[in-house]
Structures are given as structure tokens and as C-alpha cells.
Design an enzyme around this catalytic site. Structure first.
Site, PDB file in Angstrom:
ATOM      1  N   SER A 154       0.900  -1.275   0.093  1.00 60.78           N
ATOM      2  CA  SER A 154       0.024  -0.123  -0.114  1.00 60.78           C
ATOM      3  C   SER A 154       0.863   1.112   0.091  1.00 60.78           C
ATOM      4  O   SER A 154       2.039   1.284   0.243  1.00 60.78           O
ATOM      5  CB  SER A 154      -0.983  -0.078   1.251  1.00 60.78           C
ATOM      6  OG  SER A 154      -0.006   0.326   2.543  1.00 60.78           O
ATOM      7  N   HIS A 155       0.062   2.425  -0.316  1.00 64.10           N
ATOM      8  CA  HIS A 155       0.690   3.557  -0.162  1.00 64.10           C
ATOM      9  C   HIS A 155       0.727   3.874   1.379  1.00 64.10           C
ATOM     10  O   HIS A 155      -0.180   3.804   2.189  1.00 64.10           O
ATOM     11  CB  HIS A 155      -0.035   4.753  -0.622  1.00 64.10           C
ATOM     12  CG  HIS A 155      -0.238   4.557  -2.496  1.00 64.10           C
ATOM     13  ND1 HIS A 155      -1.040   3.907  -3.022  1.00 64.10           N
ATOM     14  CD2 HIS A 155       0.617   5.228  -3.085  1.00 64.10           C
ATOM     15  CE1 HIS A 155      -0.876   4.026  -3.980  1.00 64.10           C
ATOM     16  NE2 HIS A 155       0.102   4.793  -4.209  1.00 64.10           N
ATOM     17  N   GLY A 156       2.012   4.256   1.874  1.00 65.01           N
ATOM     18  CA  GLY A 156       1.993   4.772   3.520  1.00 65.01           C
ATOM     19  C   GLY A 156       1.634   3.254   4.219  1.00 65.01           C
ATOM     20  O   GLY A 156       2.020   2.306   4.005  1.00 65.01           O
TER      21      GLY A 156
ATOM     22  N   ASP B   6      -3.642  -1.731  -2.555  1.00 65.31           N
ATOM     23  CA  ASP B   6      -4.724  -0.914  -1.974  1.00 65.31           C
ATOM     24  C   ASP B   6      -5.582  -0.151  -3.153  1.00 65.31           C
ATOM     25  O   ASP B   6      -6.522   0.091  -3.029  1.00 65.31           O
ATOM     26  CB  ASP B   6      -4.253   0.423  -1.061  1.00 65.31           C
ATOM     27  CG  ASP B   6      -2.814   1.079  -1.661  1.00 65.31           C
ATOM     28  OD1 ASP B   6      -2.688   0.457  -2.819  1.00 65.31           O
ATOM     29  OD2 ASP B   6      -2.504   2.044  -1.112  1.00 65.31           O
TER      30      ASP B   6
END
Length: 313
Positions: A9-11, A67
Site C-alpha cells: 500500500s501507499h504509506g 490498496d
């Protein structure tokens, strides 16, 4: 077939998702999270994924949950999946219900990776809900039920009763009054041809109430043509098969009452006064599952209990 999972995922979403999943499901082996940080390049993220893959069982299938479809975490993981599609798969749009289902599938280890992917996508979609939307659906369903009931009234039907005695004391003195019937309709292919029976029925019907004695097909046509619209027709049949035919013909009956049907060879008791074949009883159960209320009231003062609450009890 057991498999390993890597969340990307991002972050910190992947790590947070994994923590939430373990809080609900419990900690299990074979699930890890790889995050794409703000300072990471796509190549660095790919390296991080490859490093995690090196720690996994080389013989086990790998399932990636990403995500965002088309995002960098998805693209980097998908490039790896495309190099080994026979043992890897990826799903974008991960949510917590999907992850919980994935944990369940992983623990059971009974399905192929392709089947697991199908189940997870379905689970993820099904659990996207809004209380407002649910209320709207419930309102529509309630409206539909009301419309179905009103459609029965539009046809002029007030009550449907199985009673081989047709018009007798209980019907004439209790049922017709309690339902406000303006017409009794006898539907039976044999009674229509019996002049003596018809004459007897004409004398049995109370004053002020009209009488129709019809073949099944004739009754279906007249009811569908709304010949009795605005009336309150009390339908009586001698055989349960006649009610089945009315339903099969598309008449929107929402309920009917089992009054009286004496025992014939091979028939089983449904109540003290109603005996039907095993096949007919099975069909009643199927109709109830479809939402049709089936009662067994000798007189209208008795409680209108549904079929499943009194049969076999």
C-alpha cells in the site's frame, strides 16, 4: 491449498490493515505488509517486495492484496505476479472484510488460489455498505410487499381457503362475515359439472353474497382480467392442487388457509382436519420459503400461525 499473503500500500495502510486483521482474527503465519513510503522510488518498493518474497516459502502460492488499482504498489507487485502467474495472484482495492476472509481461506487451505481470489473480491464488494442505503433497500422491499398485497386486492381476492366441504356452517356464519366477503368463488373442475352440488351450494350461500362456481382455467382468466375488481371474493377450493395451479398461473396470492381435507390413501396429517401427500407437504414448505403465508385456521378466531410453526410440531 495454503498460501502466503503480502499486503502492499501507499504509506502505512498495509501495516495498519494487518494489525486490524490480527486484532479481529488473531495472529497467523504467512502474512506480511510492505509499504510504499513518500521517499521510496518504484524500484526501491520493488526491492522491498522481492526481499519479503525471499522470506516466504518458495513452494507456496503468493497472494498480493493492494490498496489501489493502477497505483505504484499495485504496479510493482503486479510486475512480479506476471513473472509467475501460475503461483501468484493480486487483488486491488483491499479492505478489512476482504482481509478477514483471506485469513479464513488461508487457515482452511482448501481452495485453489483462483477460487480464493473470486471469493475475496465478492466479500470485499458485499461488505461495502451504508446504513442509509440499507434503509432505502428495506423501504423498497416493504413497498414491494405492500404493492404485492394490493395487487391481490386489485384482483378482488380477500381470502383463499382449502375446504373440501366448500360452503358449510363455519364458512357461512364465521368466515364470510369476518372477511367482509361480497362473493364466494368455488373453483373446482368437477363441481362445475355436478348440477346437484351446484344447487346445494346456491342454497348454502348466505343472502346478499354472490356465488361463482368456476373451472380452474376460467377462474384464472377472470381474476387476471380483473372482472371482480372492487369486490371481496372468498375463494374456496376442494383440492390443494387447485391452489398450486392458481399460483403457477401467476396469480399474486400472498396467503391461503388450510381448512379441511379428509385423508386419502397414502396421505399424511398436516393438522387434525387436513391430510395431504408427502409431495404436497413438501411443496407447501417451498411456497412458505418464497414468502407465502400458509395458515391452518378452522375458524377466523384462531391464531394465524405460519405452516412451519405448526406442521411437525
Amino acid at each position: 491449498m495454503s498460501f502466503s499473503m503480502i499486503l502492499v500500500s501507499h504509506g502505512g495502510l498495509a501495516k495498519g490493515m494487518l494489525e486490524s486483521g490480527e486484532m479481529i482474527f488473531g495472529k497467523i503465519e504467512g502474512i506480511s505488509a510492505v509499504t510504499f513510503e513518500e521517499t521510496d522510488s518504484p524500484q526501491k518498493l520493488t526491492d522491498k517486495i522481492q526481499q519479503q518474497l525471499s522470506l516466504e516459502n518458495k513452494k507456496q502460492p503468493i497472494l498480493f492484496l493492494a490498496d489501489l488499482y493502477g497505483g505504484t504498489p499495485f504496479n510493482c507487485a503486479n510486475q512480479i505476479v506476471e513473472q509467475a502467474p501460475e503461483r501468484m495472484a493480486i487483488i486491488a482495492g483491499m479492505n478489512l472484510p476482504m482481509l478477514i476472509q483471506a485469513m479464513t481461506e488461508q487457515m482452511l487451505g482448501e481452495k485453489t488460489l483462483d477460487t480464493v481470489v473470486q471469493h475475496l473480491i465478492s466479500e470485499g464488494k458485499t461488505n461495502i455498505k451504508s446504513p442509509r442505503e440499507i434503509k432505502e433497500v428495506e423501504k423498497k422491499e416493504a413497498k414491494q410487499i405492500i404493492e404485492e398485497k394490493s395487487s391481490v386486492k386489485t384482483l378482488g381476492i380477500s381470502h383463499v381457503r382449502l375446504d373440501e366441504r366448500l360452503i358449510h356452517g363455519q364458512v357461512a356464519t364465521l368466515w364470510l362475515g369476518s372477511t367482509g366477503a361480497s362473493r364466494v368463488m368455488i373453483i373446482d373442475d368437477e363441481v362445475v359439472k355436478d348440477d346437484l352440488a351446484k344447487a346445494s351450494l346456491k342454497t348454502a350461500v348466505p343472502g346478499g353474497i354472490k356465488l361463482s362456481i368456476l373451472k380452474t382455467d376460467t377462474a384464472i382468466k377472470r381474476l387476471k382480467d380483473k372482472v371482480y375488481q372492487g369486490q371481496k371474493v372468498f375463494i374456496i377450493v376442494k383440492k390443494i392442487s387447485t391452489i398450486f395451479r392458481l399460483l403457477e398461473a401467476g396469480l399474486p396470492l400472498t396467503s391461503f388457509n388450510l381448512g379441511n381435507s379428509s385423508q386419502q390413501a397414502g396421505e399424511l396429517p398436516v393438522t387434525k382436519s387436513v391430510f395431504l401427500s408427502k409431495e404436497e407437504i413438501t411443496h407447501l414448505g417451498e411456497l412458505e420459503k418464497q414468502g407465502i403465508l400458509i395458515t391452518a385456521q378452522m375458524v377466523p378466531m384462531e391464531e394465524a400461525k405460519p405452516f412451519s410453526s405448526f406442521y411437525g410440531k
